[in-house]
Design an enzyme around this catalytic site. Sequence first.
Site, PDB file in Angstrom:
ATOM      1  N   LYS A  74       0.831  -1.212   0.000  1.00  0.00           N
ATOM      2  CA  LYS A  74       0.000   0.000   0.000  1.00  0.00           C
ATOM      3  C   LYS A  74       0.860   1.255   0.000  1.00  0.00           C
ATOM      4  O   LYS A  74       0.583   2.218  -0.725  1.00  0.00           O
ATOM      5  CB  LYS A  74      -0.936   0.002   1.209  1.00  0.00           C
ATOM      6  CG  LYS A  74      -1.778   1.278   1.341  1.00  0.00           C
ATOM      7  CD  LYS A  74      -2.620   1.517   0.076  1.00  0.00           C
ATOM      8  CE  LYS A  74      -3.260   2.906   0.073  1.00  0.00           C
ATOM      9  NZ  LYS A  74      -4.260   3.096   1.110  1.00  0.00           N
ATOM     10  N   CYS A 109      -3.010  10.202   2.072  1.00  0.00           N
ATOM     11  CA  CYS A 109      -2.187   9.087   1.576  1.00  0.00           C
ATOM     12  C   CYS A 109      -0.913   9.555   0.886  1.00  0.00           C
ATOM     13  O   CYS A 109       0.182   9.352   1.389  1.00  0.00           O
ATOM     14  CB  CYS A 109      -3.005   8.223   0.616  1.00  0.00           C
ATOM     15  SG  CYS A 109      -4.228   7.179   1.437  1.00  0.00           S
TER      16      CYS A 109
END
Length: 429
Positions: free
Chosen positions: A204, A258
């Site tokens: 991720k 993110c």
Amino acid sequence: MDKKICVVGLGYIGLPTAVMFANSGVHVHGVDINEKAVNMIANKQLHIEENGLQERLNRAIDEGYFTVSTTPVEAEVYIVAVPSPINPDNTANLEYIRQATASIVPYLKPGALVILESTVPPKTVENVMLPELRKSNLTLGENLFVAHSPERVIPGKIFEELVNNDRIVGGITPESAELTKLLYKTFVQGEIHLTDATTAELVKVMENTYRDVNIAFANELAKIAENIGVDIWEAIRFANFHPRVNIHTPGPGVGGHCIAVDPWFLVELNPENSDIIHKARLTNDSMPQFVAKKANNLLSGRTAGNSKVAILGLAFKGDVDDMRESPSLKVIDALQQYGIEVSSFDPHIKELQHPTQKATLEEAIEDADLIILTTDHTDFKQLSPDMLNTKEPKPFVLDTKNALSREKWEQAGFHYYKLGDGSPVGVFN
């Protein structure tokens, strides 16, 4: 599915995930330490903006599959979806993860499954979560199962991507991963790929770091293009016709929970081997100052001090209300350091959350010498410039997202400039 799920964290990821399970016929209890948010959700009111969320929340509560409170309850499955921000020194703040994990320990029963959805540095499950979970006196991998299944969605399209995107599931044991896969198959139509927890954590972070490095490349190209008089947006479009090239687009910086955060996890984890990642982060973090310098140069040729700039957009991306790590806020700070007065407007952020923020577009642009578009909301793309009531001569327009029509704005009497278009207003380094 007859298992009950307890979702800890009801923000941009936790709440949509909770209502997706609830809409699939699973009993879900949502937990958040924000009492105001919990009360709003209980009354079917949203504290975040996301397409389709209101209808799904209404259904989940009306059908009796979704309840909320500020404390966990007993359940067979616990999903942790709390923030994992960075500290001012760009190190990872994992205290929310630790506290959320600790909060569920008193409720764990044999056979429980604990899933971390938050994006975290590799080894977080091993070094932060497992020490807390061992306090339950259950045996990890035997009667307490743990996995990491990081979200892979984009604000504005969360529900579409929750269903259709592939998922990565990393378990502390193969059985942990299999149990997690079975759970998400409740609604996920994409393929679910199984691995170990640390690999899933790295995957991720890698995905978001790839995008950050690509954006940094585009931002460097934009600066080069300005110096040689080329429109970088057109150049990138042509380059991307190559079948093996996919250059991202430049902008005023990188925001959100993110891309602007996750690369720092790798820099902190292994600084001696993350030179490119670190440089990309610094490049993207420098863009708000670059935009402010460009704005100051524009204004210096027009006003003799007392300049005013109107910022269009406070959210970190178009058509969302999320201001986390937004480059717009850093552009404002940099402009104010030049002594420039700043006002701002964002149609998606209903409550006034920033000192410069105005309730209407008209208030924000009043007496502005320069309008800077920093967020490509659809509302801004569709603005009719000839309908705007501005001072005369009309303010300059600086488009950092290539979202406006140069022809339309210039026909309306505005001087239009675009990030990365080689505008003849000086050299910006």
